[in-house]
Design a protein around this motif. Structure first.
Motif, PDB file in Angstrom:
ATOM      1  N   ASN A  74       0.826  -1.216   0.000  1.00  0.00           N
ATOM      2  CA  ASN A  74       0.000   0.000   0.000  1.00  0.00           C
ATOM      3  C   ASN A  74       0.861   1.268   0.000  1.00  0.00           C
ATOM      4  N   THR A  75       1.882   1.259  -0.817  1.00  0.00           N
ATOM      5  CA  THR A  75       2.753   2.434  -0.923  1.00  0.00           C
ATOM      6  C   THR A  75       2.160   3.411  -1.935  1.00  0.00           C
ATOM      7  N   PRO A  76       2.537   4.684  -1.862  1.00  0.00           N
ATOM      8  CA  PRO A  76       1.997   5.680  -2.803  1.00  0.00           C
ATOM      9  C   PRO A  76       2.292   5.353  -4.275  1.00  0.00           C
ATOM     10  N   ASP A  77       3.423   4.710  -4.539  1.00  0.00           N
ATOM     11  CA  ASP A  77       3.767   4.375  -5.922  1.00  0.00           C
ATOM     12  C   ASP A  77       3.324   2.959  -6.306  1.00  0.00           C
ATOM     13  N   CYS A  78       2.449   2.349  -5.466  1.00  0.00           N
ATOM     14  CA  CYS A  78       1.862   1.023  -5.741  1.00  0.00           C
ATOM     15  C   CYS A  78       2.901  -0.096  -5.786  1.00  0.00           C
ATOM     16  N   MET A  79       4.009   0.088  -5.117  1.00  0.00           N
ATOM     17  CA  MET A  79       5.045  -0.944  -5.063  1.00  0.00           C
ATOM     18  C   MET A  79       4.862  -1.788  -3.807  1.00  0.00           C
ATOM     19  N   GLU A  80       5.248  -3.041  -3.915  1.00  0.00           N
ATOM     20  CA  GLU A  80       5.307  -3.939  -2.769  1.00  0.00           C
ATOM     21  C   GLU A  80       6.744  -4.408  -2.629  1.00  0.00           C
ATOM     22  N   PHE A  81       7.215  -4.469  -1.396  1.00  0.00           N
ATOM     23  CA  PHE A  81       8.596  -4.861  -1.122  1.00  0.00           C
ATOM     24  C   PHE A  81       8.584  -6.014  -0.126  1.00  0.00           C
ATOM     25  N   GLU A  82       9.358  -7.042  -0.439  1.00  0.00           N
ATOM     26  CA  GLU A  82       9.479  -8.182   0.460  1.00  0.00           C
ATOM     27  C   GLU A  82      10.953  -8.492   0.677  1.00  0.00           C
ATOM     28  N   ASN A  83      11.286  -8.821   1.910  1.00  0.00           N
ATOM     29  CA  ASN A  83      12.633  -9.280   2.273  1.00  0.00           C
ATOM     30  C   ASN A  83      12.452 -10.453   3.220  1.00  0.00           C
ATOM     31  N   TRP A  84      13.309 -11.455   3.094  1.00  0.00           N
ATOM     32  CA  TRP A  84      13.172 -12.610   3.958  1.00  0.00           C
ATOM     33  C   TRP A  84      14.507 -13.306   4.191  1.00  0.00           C
ATOM     34  N   ILE A  85      14.496 -14.088   5.253  1.00  0.00           N
ATOM     35  CA  ILE A  85      15.617 -14.971   5.598  1.00  0.00           C
ATOM     36  C   ILE A  85      15.021 -16.345   5.852  1.00  0.00           C
ATOM     37  N   GLU A  86      15.655 -17.368   5.298  1.00  0.00           N
ATOM     38  CA  GLU A  86      15.216 -18.744   5.516  1.00  0.00           C
ATOM     39  C   GLU A  86      16.370 -19.557   6.090  1.00  0.00           C
ATOM     40  N   VAL A  87      16.041 -20.355   7.099  1.00  0.00           N
ATOM     41  CA  VAL A  87      17.024 -21.236   7.725  1.00  0.00           C
ATOM     42  C   VAL A  87      16.440 -22.640   7.741  1.00  0.00           C
ATOM     43  N   GLU A  88      17.172 -23.585   7.197  1.00  0.00           N
ATOM     44  CA  GLU A  88      16.703 -24.967   7.222  1.00  0.00           C
ATOM     45  C   GLU A  88      16.667 -25.474   8.658  1.00  0.00           C
ATOM     46  N   ASN A  89      15.627 -26.212   8.979  1.00  0.00           N
ATOM     47  CA  ASN A  89      15.454 -26.714  10.347  1.00  0.00           C
ATOM     48  C   ASN A  89      16.579 -27.650  10.794  1.00  0.00           C
ATOM     49  N   LYS A  90      17.262 -28.274   9.853  1.00  0.00           N
ATOM     50  CA  LYS A  90      18.334 -29.202  10.249  1.00  0.00           C
ATOM     51  C   LYS A  90      19.466 -28.492  10.996  1.00  0.00           C
ATOM     52  N   TRP A  91      19.545 -27.147  10.854  1.00  0.00           N
ATOM     53  CA  TRP A  91      20.584 -26.376  11.530  1.00  0.00           C
ATOM     54  C   TRP A  91      20.119 -25.851  12.885  1.00  0.00           C
ATOM     55  N   LEU A  92      18.871 -26.116  13.238  1.00  0.00           N
ATOM     56  CA  LEU A  92      18.282 -25.513  14.435  1.00  0.00           C
ATOM     57  C   LEU A  92      17.790 -26.571  15.404  1.00  0.00           C
ATOM     58  N   ASN A  93      17.664 -26.178  16.672  1.00  0.00           N
ATOM     59  CA  ASN A  93      17.029 -27.093  17.613  1.00  0.00           C
ATOM     60  C   ASN A  93      15.547 -26.726  17.739  1.00  0.00           C
ATOM     61  N   LYS A  94      14.781 -27.554  18.428  1.00  0.00           N
ATOM     62  CA  LYS A  94      13.328 -27.400  18.449  1.00  0.00           C
ATOM     63  C   LYS A  94      12.841 -26.123  19.111  1.00  0.00           C
ATOM     64  N   SER A  95      13.610 -25.546  19.988  1.00  0.00           N
ATOM     65  CA  SER A  95      13.157 -24.341  20.682  1.00  0.00           C
ATOM     66  C   SER A  95      13.513 -23.049  19.927  1.00  0.00           C
ATOM     67  N   THR A  96      14.192 -23.176  18.805  1.00  0.00           N
ATOM     68  CA  THR A  96      14.664 -21.992  18.079  1.00  0.00           C
ATOM     69  C   THR A  96      13.530 -21.087  17.626  1.00  0.00           C
ATOM     70  N   PHE A  97      12.437 -21.646  17.133  1.00  0.00           N
ATOM     71  CA  PHE A  97      11.323 -20.821  16.646  1.00  0.00           C
ATOM     72  C   PHE A  97      10.828 -19.902  17.755  1.00  0.00           C
ATOM     73  N   LYS A  98      10.593 -20.449  18.911  1.00  0.00           N
ATOM     74  CA  LYS A  98      10.088 -19.642  20.032  1.00  0.00           C
ATOM     75  C   LYS A  98      11.111 -18.584  20.450  1.00  0.00           C
ATOM     76  N   LYS A  99      12.390 -18.959  20.494  1.00  0.00           N
ATOM     77  CA  LYS A  99      13.438 -18.003  20.865  1.00  0.00           C
ATOM     78  C   LYS A  99      13.551 -16.873  19.836  1.00  0.00           C
ATOM     79  N   LEU A 100      13.483 -17.227  18.559  1.00  0.00           N
ATOM     80  CA  LEU A 100      13.536 -16.203  17.511  1.00  0.00           C
ATOM     81  C   LEU A 100      12.326 -15.277  17.601  1.00  0.00           C
ATOM     82  N   TYR A 101      11.167 -15.852  17.855  1.00  0.00           N
ATOM     83  CA  TYR A 101       9.955 -15.037  17.988  1.00  0.00           C
ATOM     84  C   TYR A 101      10.114 -14.023  19.123  1.00  0.00           C
ATOM     85  N   ILE A 102      10.549 -14.483  20.274  1.00  0.00           N
ATOM     86  CA  ILE A 102      10.728 -13.591  21.434  1.00  0.00           C
ATOM     87  C   ILE A 102      11.765 -12.506  21.122  1.00  0.00           C
TER      88      ILE A 102
END
Length: 132
Positions: free
Chosen positions: A52-80
């Protein structure tokens, strides 16, 4: 011939994600935004979306991490952690730095597009205003 009808407002995100949390969302006079953290069972993704920008542009940025590199509590820790940061504190860069410090590999991406629906909406509004 019968047409398919889609009810996008009724999409249940639990069909696609093991976990999904909104970090921040809102709007101001210039744009709207939505920052989310999701886990699809294969990878965790932090996603920032500006629209909803004035010039009708949409911008997306993201980071993805494969779960094999993380432990099970990582999602909650990242959220906090991400929730504790204000939008102006550049959550995306801080998350990248955190992953780099822990030698956790990740992929990042970005996308920009024109919101043609919003563009038409603005043009129609302008035409209506001009006629009056």
């Amino acid at each position: 011939m019968k047409q398919l009808e889609f009810e996008f407002n009724s999409i249940d995100l639990s069909d696609y994600y093991v976990a999904h949390q909104v970090i921040d969302e809102g709007k101001n006079q210039i744009f709207s935004w939505s920052d989310t953290l999701s886990d699809d069972g294969q990878k965790i993704r932090y996603h920032e979306y500006i629209y909803n920008t004035p010039d009708c542009m949409e911008f997306e940025n993201w980071i993805e991490v494969e779960n094999k590199w993380l432990n099970k509590s990582t999602f909650k820790k990242l959220y906090i952690y991400l929730k504790s940061l204000e939008r102006h504190q550049d959550r995306l860069e801080k998350m990248k730095k955190c992953l780099e410090e822990k030698n956790i590999p990740f992929e990042e991406g970005d996308w920009q597009t024109i919101d043609r629906d919003r563009e038409r909406e603005i043009m129609e509004k302008d035409l209506t205003t001009t006629k009056n």
